[in-house]
Scaffold this motif. Structure first.
Motif, mmCIF file in Angstrom:
data_model
loop_
_atom_site.group_PDB
_atom_site.id
_atom_site.type_symbol
_atom_site.label_atom_id
_atom_site.label_comp_id
_atom_site.label_asym_id
_atom_site.label_seq_id
_atom_site.Cartn_x
_atom_site.Cartn_y
_atom_site.Cartn_z
ATOM 1 N N MET A 1 -4.210 -7.152 4.393
ATOM 2 C CA MET A 1 -3.817 -5.705 4.348
ATOM 3 C C MET A 1 -4.820 -5.517 4.535
ATOM 4 O O MET A 1 -5.486 -5.184 2.359
ATOM 5 C CB MET A 1 -2.899 -5.267 3.722
ATOM 6 C CG MET A 1 -2.193 -3.794 4.029
ATOM 7 S SD MET A 1 -0.108 -2.778 4.506
ATOM 8 C CE MET A 1 0.510 -4.287 5.528
ATOM 9 N N ASN A 2 -5.616 -4.207 4.608
ATOM 10 C CA ASN A 2 -6.648 -2.653 3.768
ATOM 11 C C ASN A 2 -5.865 -1.662 3.759
ATOM 12 O O ASN A 2 -4.609 -1.479 4.029
ATOM 13 C CB ASN A 2 -7.597 -3.124 5.132
ATOM 14 C CG ASN A 2 -7.746 -2.353 6.253
ATOM 15 O OD1 ASN A 2 -6.336 -1.443 6.769
ATOM 16 N ND2 ASN A 2 -8.702 -2.693 7.301
ATOM 17 N N CYS A 3 -7.386 -0.950 3.079
ATOM 18 C CA CYS A 3 -6.491 0.286 2.888
ATOM 19 C C CYS A 3 -6.516 1.138 3.465
ATOM 20 O O CYS A 3 -5.507 2.215 3.155
ATOM 21 C CB CYS A 3 -7.588 0.961 1.454
ATOM 22 S SG CYS A 3 -9.462 1.149 2.622
ATOM 23 N N SER B 1 -7.695 -1.933 -4.251
ATOM 24 C CA SER B 1 -6.874 -0.552 -3.497
ATOM 25 C C SER B 1 -8.292 0.133 -3.079
ATOM 26 O O SER B 1 -7.911 0.625 -1.749
ATOM 27 C CB SER B 1 -7.224 0.615 -4.557
ATOM 28 O OG SER B 1 -5.487 0.016 -5.483
ATOM 29 N N GLY C 1 -8.576 -3.308 -0.387
ATOM 30 C CA GLY C 1 -7.212 -4.563 0.413
ATOM 31 C C GLY C 1 -6.882 -5.172 -0.341
ATOM 32 O O GLY C 1 -7.360 -5.609 -1.230
ATOM 33 N N LEU D 1 1.092 -0.757 -0.557
ATOM 34 C CA LEU D 1 -0.318 -0.054 0.044
ATOM 35 C C LEU D 1 0.796 0.672 -0.192
ATOM 36 O O LEU D 1 1.761 1.753 1.369
ATOM 37 C CB LEU D 1 -1.000 0.055 1.117
ATOM 38 C CG LEU D 1 -1.491 1.129 1.609
ATOM 39 C CD1 LEU D 1 -2.795 1.423 0.983
ATOM 40 C CD2 LEU D 1 -1.998 0.861 3.170
ATOM 41 N N TRP E 1 -3.127 -5.008 9.239
ATOM 42 C CA TRP E 1 -3.233 -6.053 8.395
ATOM 43 C C TRP E 1 -3.555 -7.669 9.120
ATOM 44 O O TRP E 1 -4.118 -7.352 10.511
ATOM 45 C CB TRP E 1 -1.614 -6.699 8.106
ATOM 46 C CG TRP E 1 -0.948 -6.289 8.821
ATOM 47 C CD1 TRP E 1 0.054 -4.902 9.864
ATOM 48 C CD2 TRP E 1 -0.346 -7.480 10.089
ATOM 49 N NE1 TRP E 1 0.421 -5.420 10.514
ATOM 50 C CE2 TRP E 1 0.252 -6.404 11.498
ATOM 51 C CE3 TRP E 1 -0.407 -7.955 10.929
ATOM 52 C CZ2 TRP E 1 0.845 -6.990 12.312
ATOM 53 C CZ3 TRP E 1 0.210 -9.159 11.912
ATOM 54 C CH2 TRP E 1 0.866 -8.727 12.740
ATOM 55 N N MET F 1 -2.890 0.316 -3.810
ATOM 56 C CA MET F 1 -2.791 -0.945 -3.394
ATOM 57 C C MET F 1 -2.107 -2.295 -4.976
ATOM 58 O O MET F 1 -2.613 -2.451 -5.694
ATOM 59 C CB MET F 1 -3.319 -1.464 -2.468
ATOM 60 C CG MET F 1 -4.146 -1.068 -1.744
ATOM 61 S SD MET F 1 -4.849 -1.736 -0.449
ATOM 62 C CE MET F 1 -3.526 -3.142 0.183
ATOM 63 N N PRO G 1 -8.705 -6.881 8.644
ATOM 64 C CA PRO G 1 -7.573 -7.879 8.035
ATOM 65 C C PRO G 1 -7.598 -9.638 8.824
ATOM 66 O O PRO G 1 -8.083 -10.112 8.195
ATOM 67 C CB PRO G 1 -6.933 -7.248 8.343
ATOM 68 C CG PRO G 1 -6.703 -5.816 7.333
ATOM 69 C CD PRO G 1 -7.629 -6.044 8.933
#
Length: 317
Positions: free
Chosen positions: A257-259, A194, A197, A157, A263, A163, A227
């Protein structure tokens, strides 16, 4: 905006560090994830990725890789590619193609040659010796030939909110020629959006692809799960389901992992991973299945790292 990077296994750590520094300097997510995976592909002591990867039953190193741009949902992938130094870089170039973006076998190798990628024999003397030893063991002791299937997978990211996800592997050691696992398959080995995630998988591809697990994790994050919640729910429910309905389940580990740079990790075996974010220096962690469909995560010890390095570089007899 924040930034972050997560990769599968201890082997991703040096690459995670490089990606982290690039992202810290406002680098692009695609460059970061490619550099991370290239670092693993280059290191001959890692037996399941790139140069030094273990071969199929005929002694040929066949590699699978994928690259996904989470901004545009563009995907490039290769499977069964041979004699190319960086399979993930070939996959990244293919992600720019609207048609023919997933190439396999001779077609993938030919594309790499025509595109000017560095070519060469990916079978190291050490990997060849391991293959020869396994052939002898199988013949003399009637052993199952299969062993080793650790994929490097990563999600990055950048500060612009973009992402990327990528994977690379030489696949199952002693696999049949042409065997493909989950790693180059969208939704199974990887997926990233993106706006939500991304996730990537490692383990026994034949089982991971039965559940489209990477996509499921991203879908759950899109519904508001963290996540970690998404990883736990996906991995443990599916492992139980597969054991009940298929009769058995192989190794399955996923990272996400998210935006926001948060994680998560879930696994049904002992599993190491590497992660770095704006709030956290690159570090190596150990994950284990915990109670009630949860994951136990803690930093690896100095003793574990020393033992890992010793085993990794022990001479092959």
């Amino acid at each position: 905006m924040t930034y972050g990077v997560i990769g599968t296994w201890r082997m991703a750590y040096e690459g995670v560090g490089k990606a982290y520094e690039l992202l810290k300097r406002n680098g692009k997510t695609g460059d970061a994830v490619e550099q991370l995976v290239n670092t693993v592909e280059d290191y001959p002591y890692y037996r399941s990725v790139g140069y030094g990867g273990l071969p199929n039953e005929q002694g040929n190193v066949e590699m699978d890789a994928a690259f996904m741009d989470g901004d545009h949902l563009a995907i490039g992938a290769v499977a069964g590619i041979q004699n190319v130094k960086h399979a993930v870089s070939v996959a990244r170039k293919l992600s720019h193609e609207h048609f023919n973006s997933f190439r396999v076998g001779d077609g993938a190798t030919q594309f790499a040659k025509e595109s000017g990628f560095e070519m060469g024999n990916m079978l190291t003397p050490e990997a060849k010796r391991i293959w020869q030893n396994r052939l002898t063991e199988v013949q003399k002791k009637d052993l199952n030939p299969y062993d080793g299937h650790d994929t490097v997978g990563a999600v990055t990211l950048d500060v612009n909110g973009s992402m990327t996800a990528a994977t690379s592997t030489s696949g199952l050691f002693m696999k049949k020629p042409g065997r493909i696992g989950d790693s180059p398959l969208s939704g199974s080995g990887f997926y990233v959006d993106s706006e939500i995630g991304g996730a990537t998988a490692t383990g026994l591809g034949e089982d991971i692809m039965k559940g489209c697990l990477s996509f499921e994790i991203v879908r759950l994050m899109g519904e508001g799960k963290t996540p970690q919640q998404a990883c736990d729910q996906t991995v443990y429910q599916f492992a139980e389901k597969l054991k009940r309905r298929y009769g058995k389940v192989g190794e399955i580990s996923l990272i996400a992992m998210n935006c926001k740079g948060e994680w998560g990790v879930a696994t049904n075996v002992e599993f190491t991973f590497s992660v770095g974010t704006e709030k956290q220096q690159p570090s190596i962690f150990m994950a284990l299945p915990g109670p009630k469909r949860t994951t136990s995560i803690k930093p690896v010890t100095k003793e574990w790292l020393a033992d890992y390095e010793r085993k990794l570089k022990s001479p092959i007899k």
